[in-house]
Design a protein around this motif. Structure first.
Motif, PDB file in Angstrom:
ATOM      1  N   LEU A   7      15.678  -9.799 -14.214  1.00 60.26           N
ATOM      2  CA  LEU A   7      14.878 -11.018 -14.887  1.00 60.26           C
ATOM      3  C   LEU A   7      16.772 -11.901 -15.279  1.00 60.26           C
ATOM      4  CD1 LEU A   7      12.878 -12.382 -17.121  1.00 60.26           C
ATOM      5  CD2 LEU A   7      13.609 -10.807 -18.344  1.00 60.26           C
ATOM      6  N   PHE A  59      12.565 -14.746 -12.750  1.00 61.05           N
ATOM      7  CA  PHE A  59      13.507 -13.675 -11.995  1.00 61.05           C
ATOM      8  C   PHE A  59      14.293 -14.338 -10.986  1.00 61.05           C
ATOM      9  CE2 PHE A  59       8.985 -12.727 -14.042  1.00 61.05           C
ATOM     10  CZ  PHE A  59       9.694 -11.638 -14.761  1.00 61.05           C
ATOM     11  N   THR A  93       9.895  -9.221  -8.762  1.00 63.72           N
ATOM     12  CA  THR A  93      10.365  -9.422 -10.258  1.00 63.72           C
ATOM     13  C   THR A  93      11.730  -7.918 -10.967  1.00 63.72           C
ATOM     14  OG1 THR A  93       8.778  -8.247 -10.618  1.00 63.72           O
ATOM     15  CG2 THR A  93       7.824 -10.234 -10.693  1.00 63.72           C
ATOM     16  N   ALA A 146       5.705 -15.159  -8.938  1.00 67.76           N
ATOM     17  CA  ALA A 146       5.701 -14.110  -8.004  1.00 67.76           C
ATOM     18  C   ALA A 146       4.795 -12.841  -7.804  1.00 67.76           C
ATOM     19  CB  ALA A 146       6.591 -12.993  -9.033  1.00 67.76           C
ATOM     20  N   LYS A 147       3.611 -12.757  -8.839  1.00 70.12           N
ATOM     21  CA  LYS A 147       2.799 -12.143  -8.845  1.00 70.12           C
ATOM     22  C   LYS A 147       1.798 -12.279  -7.470  1.00 70.12           C
ATOM     23  CE  LYS A 147       2.869  -9.833 -13.256  1.00 70.12           C
ATOM     24  NZ  LYS A 147       1.975 -10.039 -14.578  1.00 70.12           N
ATOM     25  N   SER A 176       9.237 -18.209 -11.110  1.00 69.59           N
ATOM     26  CA  SER A 176       8.324 -17.382 -12.278  1.00 69.59           C
ATOM     27  C   SER A 176       7.269 -16.612 -11.768  1.00 69.59           C
ATOM     28  CB  SER A 176       6.827 -18.679 -12.493  1.00 69.59           C
ATOM     29  OG  SER A 176       5.914 -18.435 -11.298  1.00 69.59           O
ATOM     30  N   GLU A 177       6.519 -15.806 -13.071  1.00 68.78           N
ATOM     31  CA  GLU A 177       6.125 -14.264 -13.216  1.00 68.78           C
ATOM     32  C   GLU A 177       4.575 -14.711 -12.207  1.00 68.78           C
ATOM     33  OE1 GLU A 177       5.352 -10.750 -15.759  1.00 68.78           O
ATOM     34  OE2 GLU A 177       5.492 -12.184 -16.513  1.00 68.78           O
ATOM     35  N   ASN A 197      14.531  -5.078 -14.606  1.00 67.12           N
ATOM     36  CA  ASN A 197      12.792  -5.526 -15.106  1.00 67.12           C
ATOM     37  C   ASN A 197      12.124  -4.310 -15.160  1.00 67.12           C
ATOM     38  OD1 ASN A 197      10.391  -6.361 -16.357  1.00 67.12           O
ATOM     39  ND2 ASN A 197      10.037  -7.552 -14.470  1.00 67.12           N
ATOM     40  N   ASN A 222       8.497 -19.960 -19.740  1.00 65.25           N
ATOM     41  CA  ASN A 222       8.415 -19.068 -18.779  1.00 65.25           C
ATOM     42  C   ASN A 222       9.284 -18.129 -18.095  1.00 65.25           C
ATOM     43  OD1 ASN A 222       5.157 -19.864 -17.571  1.00 65.25           O
ATOM     44  ND2 ASN A 222       6.395 -21.657 -16.871  1.00 65.25           N
ATOM     45  N   LYS A 223       8.891 -17.092 -18.061  1.00 64.29           N
ATOM     46  CA  LYS A 223      10.166 -15.860 -17.256  1.00 64.29           C
ATOM     47  C   LYS A 223      10.324 -16.012 -16.504  1.00 64.29           C
ATOM     48  CE  LYS A 223       8.635 -11.542 -19.828  1.00 64.29           C
ATOM     49  NZ  LYS A 223       8.255 -10.493 -19.973  1.00 64.29           N
TER      50      LYS A 223
END
Length: 394
Positions: free
Chosen positions: A241, A6, A238, A231-232, A227-228, A394, A3-4
């Motif tokens: 990164l 942040f 975000t 966050a969303k 994780s992305e 980002n 995973n990305k």
């Protein structure tokens, strides 16, 4: 999974001299609360926590975190010498990157005593025994504190091999003071000149003055990584990164080379930089701002070369060209670094994260580096461990 990850929130308390700080658990609590507020999260959102400190009993991390609240989550206490804070961040990022959790907290603190670093244990072999023995053999200077002998000895090796002048280390220290003057969280904000540094008392004649060494400091700092997807889902930021990160330890060359520069972690720093850059897909030339481990002015110069800012032996030119400060190629330690901001061991790596996160957000105020989009962090602990982290806007 990969995973990305942040940085959703950061926090840091002002660093202070020993004896002037609040208790370690209070500093840790305040840094955690700041990071939670910065991220817009509650403690109940944190799924794992990693606490960094060097001088303290077991479960000090719980002591600090419990002041914020008790949610039953795993708390892992981390001690990796001066790279402790970044090691906690490494573990938190690894937990999120692997998919084990979506939200992790890394925090660090240190309540230090005045004077040179020393072990709390006198009834067993010291962890640094081999390093201490070889540094004495290579320098023939047994009667000074270990850290001074090792890092000053590495600086002397650079002077002997490449003709680097003591004045160059003084310029690095003076630069740190100018940067710290802009940072309200730094412990030492008074500006000193290169001449002031050179005229300070010698700790080792012709090799290092008192102002070239960082002071023992108390403080706390924290970061929340997510994780992305998390966050969303939660509407979190975000914009920063963690694009690459490596934790490395010593290689055979540390001792086999019989070289003071290698003994203080040069090779593990260079390896960590290569690994972090490769993961992030960048080179040192792509960065604008760097927070690196300047526990001594000598180590800042060595780290320029280890991180690939210049080839071995050419760091003095980088300093003389002004490529380590505002208006130059990179801004190194805009916070003032360990030399002026201070060095509370468990908090240092997370304080670096705090500074670089704010740099990439564009909210670093007095220390802001214009146009910062890629940042490099270097945090070193003898014994040994080194964490190199690459952040990207980002």
């Amino acid at each position: 999974m990969s995973n990305k990850v942040f940085v959703a929130g950061v926090g840091m308390v002002p660093f202070t001299k020993p004896g002037a700080s609040e208790s370690y658990d209070v500093m840790g609590e305040k840094a955690i609360r700041q990071a939670l507020a910065d991220a817009g999260l509650d403690l109940s959102d944190i799924q794992q926590a990693y606490a960094g400190y060097v001088y303290g009993d077991s479960t000090c991390g719980q002591k600090a975190l419990y002041r914020v609240g008790m949610t039953g989550i795993p708390v892992i206490n981390v001690n990796n010498n001066c790279s402790t804070g970044s090691s906690a961040l490494f573990l938190a990022r690894q937990a999120v990157r692997s998919g084990a959790v979506d939200c992790a907290l890394a925090f660090g603190f240190e309540q230090m005593n005045p004077g040179a670093l020393k072990s709390a244990w006198t009834d067993r072999a010291p962890a640094m025994e081999i390093f201490q023995k070889q540094s004495i053999e290579l320098t023939d200077v047994p009667d000074i504190p270990n850290a001074i002998r090792m890092f000053a000895g590495a600086g002397k090796a650079h002077m002997d091999k490449y003709g680097t002048r003591l004045e160059t280390f003084a310029k690095i220290r003076a630069k740190a003071s100018r940067h710290a003057a802009r940072n309200p969280l730094a412990v030492f904000r008074n500006v000193v000149s290169s001449e002031d540094v050179m005229n300070a008392p010698m700790l080792w004649d012709g090799v290092i003055t008192r102002l070239m060494a960082c002071p023992p400091t108390c403080g706390g700092a924290a970061a929340i990584v997510v994780s992305e997807a998390f966050a969303k889902k939660r509407g979190l930021r975000t914009d920063v990164l963690i694009a690459g990160q490596a934790l490395t330890t010593d290689l055979p060359s540390t001792f086999e080379a019989r070289d003071m520069i290698r003994l203080v972690g040069y090779d593990m720093a260079a390896l960590g930089a290569r690994q972090a850059y490769e993961e992030a897909g960048i080179g040192a030339e792509d960065a604008q701002v760097i927070e690196l481990h300047d526990c001594f002015a000598q180590n800042e110069l060595l780290t320029y070369e280890a991180l690939g800012l210049c080839v071995e032996g050419s760091a003095e030119r980088l300093v003389n060209d002004g490529d380590n400060t505002y208006g130059g190629r990179w801004v190194t330690n805009p916070s003032g670094g360990l030399l002026s901001k201070g060095h509370p061991l468990g908090a240092t790596g997370l304080a670096q994260c705090y500074e670089l996160t704010r740099q990439l957000r564009g909210v670093a105020e007095g220390t802001q580096v214009e146009g910062a989009r890629v940042a490099i962090q270097h945090n070193l602990g003898l014994g040994g461990a080194c964490v190199v982290t690459v952040y990207q806007k980002n």
